[in-house]
Design an enzyme around this catalytic site. Structure first.
Site, PDB file in Angstrom:
ATOM      1  N   ALA A   1       1.898  -2.627   6.549  1.00 15.14           N
ATOM      2  CA  ALA A   1       2.658  -1.421   5.752  1.00 15.14           C
ATOM      3  C   ALA A   1       1.955  -0.177   6.516  1.00 15.14           C
ATOM      4  CB  ALA A   1       1.755  -1.921   4.412  1.00 15.14           C
ATOM      5  N   LYS A   2       2.392   0.947   5.787  1.00 15.91           N
ATOM      6  CA  LYS A   2       1.778   2.333   6.320  1.00 15.91           C
ATOM      7  C   LYS A   2       2.244   2.974   5.313  1.00 15.91           C
ATOM      8  CE  LYS A   2       0.072   3.210  10.296  1.00 15.91           C
ATOM      9  NZ  LYS A   2      -1.132   2.863  10.567  1.00 15.91           N
TER      10      LYS A   2
END
Ligand code: GLU
Length: 413
Positions: free
Chosen positions: A105-106
């Protein structure tokens, strides 16, 4: 960022090359590329002077087949959903390459943290947590520090989240040790960069001691990399930050660099150094050029000017696809981000495990386990480079993608 191309486009191009070499059909490539969930939030903030500003925040949860989503949260004016998409997929590959049970994720907030007071930063972070708490958690998505964020920001998230769910240190990693953070997490990315360089040297029967390195970016990653490489006998001849750089062809005295930074907030102007701008620094003659700040600092406009032997991607996506081709044609090796800077997320994994076990490990254990994880991944990548005559990036992507695909298909899709 110096290039007009998005980080997502760069990443897609590298990923496409790897999937083609793996003979994946286009639908598999698309399936692995697309994120599971994208979250966009608006965060209104009443500033200290009474004015109201609305900030955009994003979180892209790319893939959780191998474990909960995992990745950094950045505070920077360049944060966009498009870049978060590329960086989130990069995280899925990074955790897969390291063989740790986490996904990718980011996210981030498009704000300039240097223009916000501590009070404003804390308010903004708590607001973000209030809006996203249902989508994060120890078994859902575990944020960590990235550009513009640090242990303090993680502490605010943990605190806000724990008000709703009870004491939950495992909701974030990279938090202060006093709140359940891991020993060795702060220096982990820099230590990892040094371990990969050591492995690269060993694999190519070279010695790391006595070599020269140039580091662009002197934040957490750049400064720890400099310190650890220096202790291994590498001469750091130039470093820089957003305000300028310091150069000494016979090697910098890092204590003086650090003292200058503490006093003036920049490495520029350190005694016994020449000042140097970021563009000139990237073109210095050296053994290792280590971009450790923002993405896309090496693109088609300056790739021809690089005079380093090897580029070591301590930052995420510092080299564009076009630049990578130019460097490859010129015989300059590029050690890719998902291998080089994975030390951060590996120790994040250790932190999460310690939190879940409610038990902490000494720093020696962390360093040893970090070294083992990185060495195993590096050996796999380097062996593939030799056997298939492919690039370091493509080999790293292939190892990671195969593992991810296998897991994805094992779920019964
Ligand atoms: N922000 C770091 C990265 O890009 C660390 C992520 C994490 O620890 O979750 O790898």
């Amino acid at each position: 960022m110096t290039s007009d191309t998005s980080i997502k486009k760069t990443h897609d191009a590298f990923f496409h090359t790897a999937c083609s070499e793996l003979d994946y059909k286009d639908d598999i490539f698309q399936l692995l590329l697309v994120a599971n969930r994208e979250i966009r939030l608006e965060l209104p903030l009443r500033k200290d002077d009474g004015s109201l500003v609305v900030y955009n925040a994003y979180r892209v949860q790319h893939n959780n087949t191998r474990g909960p989503y995992k990745g950094g949260l950045r505070y920077h004016p360049c944060v966009t959903m498009e870049d978060a998409r590329g960086l989130a997929c990069l995280m899925s590959l990074k955790t897969s390459l390291m063989d740790i049970p986490l996904g990718g994720a980011k996210g981030g907030i498009d704000c300039d943290p240097s223009s916000l007071s501590d009070r404003e930063l804390e308010k903004l972070t708590r607001k973000f947590t209030m809006k996203i708490h249902r989508n994060i958690g120890p078994n859902i998505d575990i944020p960590a520090p990235d550009i513009g964020t640090d242990a303090r920001v993680m502490a605010w998230i943990q605190n806000e989240y724990s008000k709703i769910y009870g004491h939950t240190p495992a909701v974030v990693t990279g938090k202060p040790v006093v709140l359940g953070g891991s020993e060795g997490r702060e220096e982990a990315t820099g230590r990892g960069v040094s371990i990969i360089m050591q492995e690269y040297s060993r694999h190519n029967a070279l010695s790391l001691a006595g070599k020269t390195a140039v580091i662009q970016g002197y934040g957490n990653v750049g400064s720890n990399t400099a310190r650890i490489l220096n202790s291994m006998g590498v001469h750091i001849i130039a470093v820089s930050d957003s305000r300028g750089g310091a150069f000494n062809p016979s090697g910098l005295d890092l204590e003086k660099v650090d003292a200058n930074r503490r006093k003036y907030g920049t490495v520029a102007g350190t005694e016994e150094t020449e000042s140097i701008d970021n563009k000139t620094l990237l073109a210095l003659v050296c053994d290792y050029l280590i971009p450790a700040a923002l993405g896309h600092v090496i693109d088609e406009t300056n790739a021809g000017e690089i005079r380093a032997g090897v580029i070591v991607e301590a930052a995420n996506s510092p080299v564009t696809h076009e630049a990578h081709e130019i460097l490859n044609d010129r015989g300059i090796h590029v050690l890719p981000d998902i291998l080089v800077n994975a030390g951060g997320v590996v120790v994040s994994y250790f932190e999460w495990v310690q939190n879940l076990q409610q038990f902490s490990w000494p720093v020696e254990t962390i360093q040893l386990r970090l070294q083992e994880k990185l060495q195993t991944a590096a050996k796999k990548v380097f062996t593939m480079v030799d056997a298939e005559k492919t690039t370091y990036r493509c080999a790293a992507y292939k190892v990671a993608t195969e593992r991810l695909k296998e897991a994805f298909f094992a779920t019964g899709f």
